[in-house]
Motif scaffolding. Structure first.
Motif, mmCIF file in Angstrom:
data_model
loop_
_atom_site.group_PDB
_atom_site.id
_atom_site.type_symbol
_atom_site.label_atom_id
_atom_site.label_comp_id
_atom_site.label_asym_id
_atom_site.label_seq_id
_atom_site.Cartn_x
_atom_site.Cartn_y
_atom_site.Cartn_z
ATOM 1 N N MET A 1 37.257 33.535 71.543
ATOM 2 C CA MET A 1 37.262 34.520 72.630
ATOM 3 C C MET A 1 36.509 35.785 72.238
ATOM 4 O O MET A 1 35.857 36.423 73.070
ATOM 5 N N LEU A 2 36.574 36.175 70.961
ATOM 6 C CA LEU A 2 35.955 37.421 70.529
ATOM 7 C C LEU A 2 34.476 37.270 70.205
ATOM 8 O O LEU A 2 33.677 38.171 70.503
ATOM 9 N N TYR A 3 34.088 36.146 69.594
ATOM 10 C CA TYR A 3 32.757 36.079 68.999
ATOM 11 C C TYR A 3 31.849 35.001 69.579
ATOM 12 O O TYR A 3 30.679 34.940 69.195
ATOM 13 N N VAL A 4 32.311 34.144 70.445
ATOM 14 C CA VAL A 4 31.483 33.086 71.018
ATOM 15 C C VAL A 4 31.117 33.481 72.441
ATOM 16 O O VAL A 4 31.993 33.751 73.271
ATOM 17 N N ASP A 5 29.819 33.548 72.719
ATOM 18 C CA ASP A 5 29.325 33.986 74.018
ATOM 19 C C ASP A 5 29.117 32.772 74.925
ATOM 20 O O ASP A 5 27.987 32.318 75.148
ATOM 21 N N GLU A 6 30.208 32.237 75.427
ATOM 22 C CA GLU A 6 30.170 31.124 76.376
ATOM 23 C C GLU A 6 31.183 31.416 77.476
ATOM 24 O O GLU A 6 32.369 31.124 77.330
ATOM 25 N N PRO A 7 30.759 32.011 78.582
ATOM 26 C CA PRO A 7 31.713 32.391 79.636
ATOM 27 C C PRO A 7 32.506 31.220 80.198
ATOM 28 O O PRO A 7 33.635 31.403 80.655
ATOM 29 N N GLY A 8 31.944 30.029 80.183
ATOM 30 C CA GLY A 8 32.661 28.889 80.733
ATOM 31 C C GLY A 8 33.891 28.492 79.953
ATOM 32 O O GLY A 8 34.695 27.678 80.430
ATOM 33 N N LEU A 9 34.051 29.032 78.721
ATOM 34 C CA LEU A 9 35.226 28.720 77.913
ATOM 35 C C LEU A 9 36.343 29.739 78.077
ATOM 36 O O LEU A 9 37.499 29.437 77.760
ATOM 37 N N LYS A 10 36.003 30.937 78.507
ATOM 38 C CA LYS A 10 36.938 32.049 78.433
ATOM 39 C C LYS A 10 38.054 31.877 79.455
ATOM 40 O O LYS A 10 37.842 31.474 80.594
ATOM 41 N N GLY A 11 39.257 32.206 79.017
ATOM 42 C CA GLY A 11 40.437 32.144 79.869
ATOM 43 C C GLY A 11 41.682 32.373 79.038
ATOM 44 O O GLY A 11 41.691 32.142 77.819
ATOM 45 N N ASP A 12 42.728 32.840 79.700
ATOM 46 C CA ASP A 12 43.981 33.118 79.008
ATOM 47 C C ASP A 12 44.751 31.815 78.845
ATOM 48 O O ASP A 12 45.150 31.186 79.835
ATOM 49 N N CYS A 13 44.947 31.381 77.590
ATOM 50 C CA CYS A 13 45.621 30.117 77.298
ATOM 51 C C CYS A 13 46.720 30.339 76.272
ATOM 52 O O CYS A 13 46.708 31.320 75.526
ATOM 53 N N ALA A 14 47.640 29.421 76.246
ATOM 54 C CA ALA A 14 48.721 29.421 75.260
ATOM 55 C C ALA A 14 48.666 28.110 74.499
ATOM 56 O O ALA A 14 48.432 27.038 75.080
ATOM 57 N N VAL A 15 48.893 28.179 73.184
ATOM 58 C CA VAL A 15 48.876 26.996 72.332
ATOM 59 C C VAL A 15 50.240 26.325 72.402
ATOM 60 O O VAL A 15 51.279 26.975 72.238
ATOM 61 N N VAL A 16 50.226 25.020 72.636
ATOM 62 C CA VAL A 16 51.459 24.247 72.727
ATOM 63 C C VAL A 16 51.433 23.185 71.637
ATOM 64 O O VAL A 16 50.703 22.192 71.743
ATOM 65 N N PRO A 17 52.164 23.366 70.533
ATOM 66 C CA PRO A 17 52.239 22.300 69.519
ATOM 67 C C PRO A 17 53.071 21.142 70.038
ATOM 68 O O PRO A 17 54.072 21.331 70.738
ATOM 69 N N ARG A 18 52.655 19.932 69.686
ATOM 70 C CA ARG A 18 53.298 18.748 70.250
ATOM 71 C C ARG A 18 53.840 17.811 69.186
ATOM 72 O O ARG A 18 54.138 16.654 69.476
ATOM 73 N N GLY A 19 53.988 18.285 67.950
ATOM 74 C CA GLY A 19 54.466 17.397 66.901
ATOM 75 C C GLY A 19 55.881 16.936 67.121
ATOM 76 O O GLY A 19 56.199 15.747 67.085
ATOM 77 N N THR A 20 56.807 17.875 67.384
ATOM 78 C CA THR A 20 58.205 17.515 67.591
ATOM 79 C C THR A 20 58.367 16.700 68.860
ATOM 80 O O THR A 20 59.136 15.736 68.899
ATOM 81 N N ALA A 21 57.636 17.079 69.910
ATOM 82 C CA ALA A 21 57.726 16.323 71.153
ATOM 83 C C ALA A 21 57.240 14.891 70.959
ATOM 84 O O ALA A 21 57.816 13.952 71.502
ATOM 85 N N ALA A 22 56.188 14.722 70.177
ATOM 86 C CA ALA A 22 55.689 13.366 69.925
ATOM 87 C C ALA A 22 56.722 12.529 69.189
ATOM 88 O O ALA A 22 56.874 11.337 69.440
ATOM 89 N N LEU A 23 57.451 13.160 68.267
ATOM 90 C CA LEU A 23 58.477 12.437 67.529
ATOM 91 C C LEU A 23 59.596 11.992 68.451
ATOM 92 O O LEU A 23 60.174 10.922 68.288
ATOM 93 N N LEU A 24 59.898 12.808 69.461
ATOM 94 C CA LEU A 24 61.007 12.493 70.344
ATOM 95 C C LEU A 24 60.643 11.431 71.384
ATOM 96 O O LEU A 24 61.441 10.552 71.697
ATOM 97 N N ILE A 25 59.456 11.526 71.946
ATOM 98 C CA ILE A 25 59.169 10.736 73.143
ATOM 99 C C ILE A 25 58.011 9.771 72.970
ATOM 100 O O ILE A 25 57.586 9.152 73.946
ATOM 101 N N LYS A 26 57.453 9.643 71.767
ATOM 102 C CA LYS A 26 56.247 8.840 71.625
ATOM 103 C C LYS A 26 56.469 7.405 72.087
ATOM 104 O O LYS A 26 55.734 6.891 72.936
ATOM 105 N N ASP A 27 57.478 6.737 71.551
ATOM 106 C CA ASP A 27 57.723 5.351 71.931
ATOM 107 C C ASP A 27 58.356 5.256 73.316
ATOM 108 O O ASP A 27 58.010 4.382 74.113
#
Length: 659
Positions: free
Chosen positions: A555-581
């Motif tokens: 967001m700070l150093y890459v000049d590509e407007p098509g990427l910019k947006g407010d996002c939140a990181v969602v880790p999925r390791g624990t969720a994968a352990l619970l619901i993968k199968d």
């Protein structure tokens, strides 16, 4: 210099020295800042002495070897000195394999980017939306050919406005999701180039072995890339990119009472090559004069001989070439992260415009080699975060170091090893008869240490004329069954202590509910509860933070407007352990339940395609080679409209900018 009249005579060395460019000017002696870093190093090193013993203990148990003091004790007791039953090594390998399967899936990521909640519409945009709704309501009234009640007209305008706002938010949400997907692809590309997967793989190995594992990154480094111009012409380009790497727990020195690398002083011990040192010349914040002093011979700094763990650590890690007489070509350094008063930076050479308050603490990034401070910059992270992230298998609240799997398994492993040593000794004693004899009745020269079949023993007559046999045999009893029972008992208890049962890594001695497929699945799900907490620590302390810092960098150093947006990181390791199968089974059930014309008319081709995509992704197949793209599906829907769709599609509403 000798002179003769007006003719100046110079030696060849003086001429060579005259022709050389002047050396770079030395900066002001950084005595106060160097003393501050050295004081922090001594304090952190003393505070970690007990941790060093724990780290070596974990490494020995992972390698399946005893300490020298234990070997000497076993030799005095006459035990089997080389026998080690590596229970903790088996548990650590199983945990590492389990975690890799969750955090490093073959066709997926252990994290995702989700767009943040869309904010309320600003007043100008809301006014435009109301004007658009009023025009549509007026057109409908004119088309109907009869005037409406003002109250009814206002209600119709409000309803049109709500519908337009809902469609606007839906389009904005789709655009935000597309931007988040492009941003996720860009971050994944940076991770591939920066060695993230290799660093995470080594981090997981440390996580399953030591009381804490540390991942460094993202940090910027100078990279050289080979590009092919026109598809055939090679060209080498240099630039800066993001990088990640695993830091050995032996090389991390947190401050006393610090709970994470982000608190107080944190020091990483470096081992630098001459190429790495030379590559640091020209980087902003680095001192070229100090770097050249180090390269010209002032390397080492004596750190190698200050650390008493080096010899055993290198032996256990397989570096047999090291001893205290060996001098290698590596340079020891200290990478310091912490807050220092502004007056120390002013003393080192910072301008007063950059350091406005001499008493204010400034978060710095500095590298010290011996007495030379080769780097000192103010941390440029917007939130002052350091590129170090720590996670523990079992975290201890308020402490930097947690509990490792070998430490949780230690008492049970020691008892199993004691049982195994006793078992070997007992089997050796009980493997054959024991012999007793009256030595004074042996014939001269008779060897009592050799016994073989058909041996003839020579004896003298009994001087006391007693009726005793000169030689006798007896068979010692075997305690193998009792010792094996003790071993198996504590081996089972190690499963409970570590939360990693034997059937998790393929042991077929399960019994009970584990004899059926569904029962074994239930047992594995229950066993995963012990591992779930450790993976949750990796999710929150490492995965989420590293991806967030990479997102901020883009967001700070890459000049590509098509990427910019407010996002939140969602880790999925624990969720994968619970619901993968379970999730894959539910996807299959959903596909079977909706395979009829009625449901297909409701969810449409796009809904069916979404279910199929998720199902194929769960099978780790190449979805793009199987499923059509969104554009192709949209084209099909335009050619074959659904029965539930209205005959007249609603008009587009690009109302922004209209009067």
């Amino acid at each position: 210099m000798p002179t003769l009249g007006l003719l100046h005579l110079q030696t060849p060395d003086q001429l060579k020295q005259r022709d050389q460019p002047p050396p770079p000017s030395a900066p002001k002696a950084p005595s106060q800042l160097v003393a501050h870093i050295q004081s922090a190093w001594q304090r952190n090193k003393r505070a970690r002495e007990q941790i060093d013993r724990r780290l070596l203990n974990c490494l020995r148990r992972r390698k399946g070897v005893y300490a020298d003091s234990e070997l000497r004790e076993f030799q005095e007791q006459g035990c089997a000195t080389g026998l080690f039953m590596p229970l903790s090594a088996t548990k650590s390998r199983a945990a590492a394999a389990w975690i890799r399967d969750i955090l490093m899936p073959a066709a997926d990521r252990a994290w995702a980017l989700e767009p943040s909640t869309l904010p309320d519409l600003p007043p100008p945009q809301r006014r435009q939306l109301l004007l658009r709704a009023a025009r549509q309501a007026r057109q409908q009234m004119i088309a109907a050919g009869q005037p409406q009640d003002p109250r009814q007209f206002r209600e119709q305008v409000a309803g049109q406005a709500r519908e337009l706002e809902s469609r606007l938010r839906q389009d904005e949400r789709k655009e935000a999701q597309r931007r988040a997907a492009r941003m996720a692809d860009r971050i994944a590309d940076l991770m591939d180039e920066g060695g993230y997967d290799a660093a995470l793989d080594e981090f997981i190995e440390d996580f399953s072995t030591y009381p804490a594992a540390i991942l460094k990154g993202p940090y910027t480094r100078r990279q050289r890339r080979l590009q092919w111009l026109g598809g055939a012409t090679p060209a080498v380009s240099e630039g800066h990119g993001l990088a990640w790497k695993r830091i050995s727990p032996f090389d991390c020195y947190p401050a006393p009472h610090a709970r994470s690398p982000q608190e107080r002083d944190f020091i990483e011990r470096l081992r630098l090559t001459e190429s790495e040192l030379y590559a640091m010349i020209g980087i902003p914040g680095n001192s070229e004069w100090d770097i050249r002093q180090v390269l010209q011979g002032a390397r080492g700094g004596g750190l190698r001989h200050w650390l008493w763990t080096d010899a055993e650590r290198n032996r256990l890690e397989g570096d047999s070439s090291y001893d205290w007489l060996t001098r290698d070509d590596l340079t020891d350094g200290l990478h310091y992260w912490g807050a220092v008063p502004g007056r120390l930076l002013l003393d080192w050479g910072y301008d007063a415009a950059e350091v406005d308050d001499p008493d204010r603490p400034y978060e710095i990034d500095a590298i010290l080699v011996g007495e030379h401070l080769i780097r000192c910059v103010v941390n440029d992270d917007p939130l002052g975060q350091r590129p170090y992230h720590k996670a523990c298998y079992e975290a201890i609240p308020g402490a930097f170091w947690g509990r490792a799997i070998p430490e949780m398994c230690e008492p049970h492993e020691d008892l199993c090893n004691a049982s195994a040593r006793a078992l070997v000794s007992n089997l050796g004693i009980a493997s054959g008869p024991q012999v007793y004899m009256e030595v004074d009745r042996l014939a001269d020269g008779e060897a009592i240490t050799q016994m073989h079949p058909w041996k003839i023993w020579q004896f003298k007559s009994d001087p006391n004329a007693a009726q005793r046999a000169p030689i006798g045999f007896f068979q010692p009893g075997s305690n193998a069954q009792e010792l094996l029972a003790v071993f198996e008992n504590f081996e089972r208890r190690a499963d409970d202590a570590t939360g990693i049962p034997r059937y998790a890594y393929g042991n077929d001695r399960v019994g009970g509910a584990g004899e059926t497929a569904s029962g074994l699945s239930m047992l594995l799900n229950a066993a995963a509860k012990g591992l779930r907490r450790g993976i949750a620590n990796i999710d929150t302390q490492v995965i989420s933070r590293t991806v967030t810092q990479a997102f901020n960098w883009v967001m700070l150093y890459v000049d590509e407007p098509g990427l910019k947006g407010d996002c939140a990181v969602v880790p999925r390791g624990t969720a994968a352990l619970l619901i993968k199968d379970q999730a894959q089974q539910r996807r299959q059930q959903a596909l079977a339940a909706t395979a009829n014309p009625v449901d297909l008319g409701i969810i449409g081709q796009r809904g069916r395609a979404a279910l199929l995509r998720q199902y194929f992704e769960g099978l780790e197949l190449r979805v793009d080679d199987i499923m059509p793209s969104e554009e192709e599906l949209a084209a099909r829907e335009r050619q074959e409209p659904s029965l539930l769709e209205p005959s007249v599609a609603p008009a587009p509403f690009p109302f922004v900018g209209e009067g």
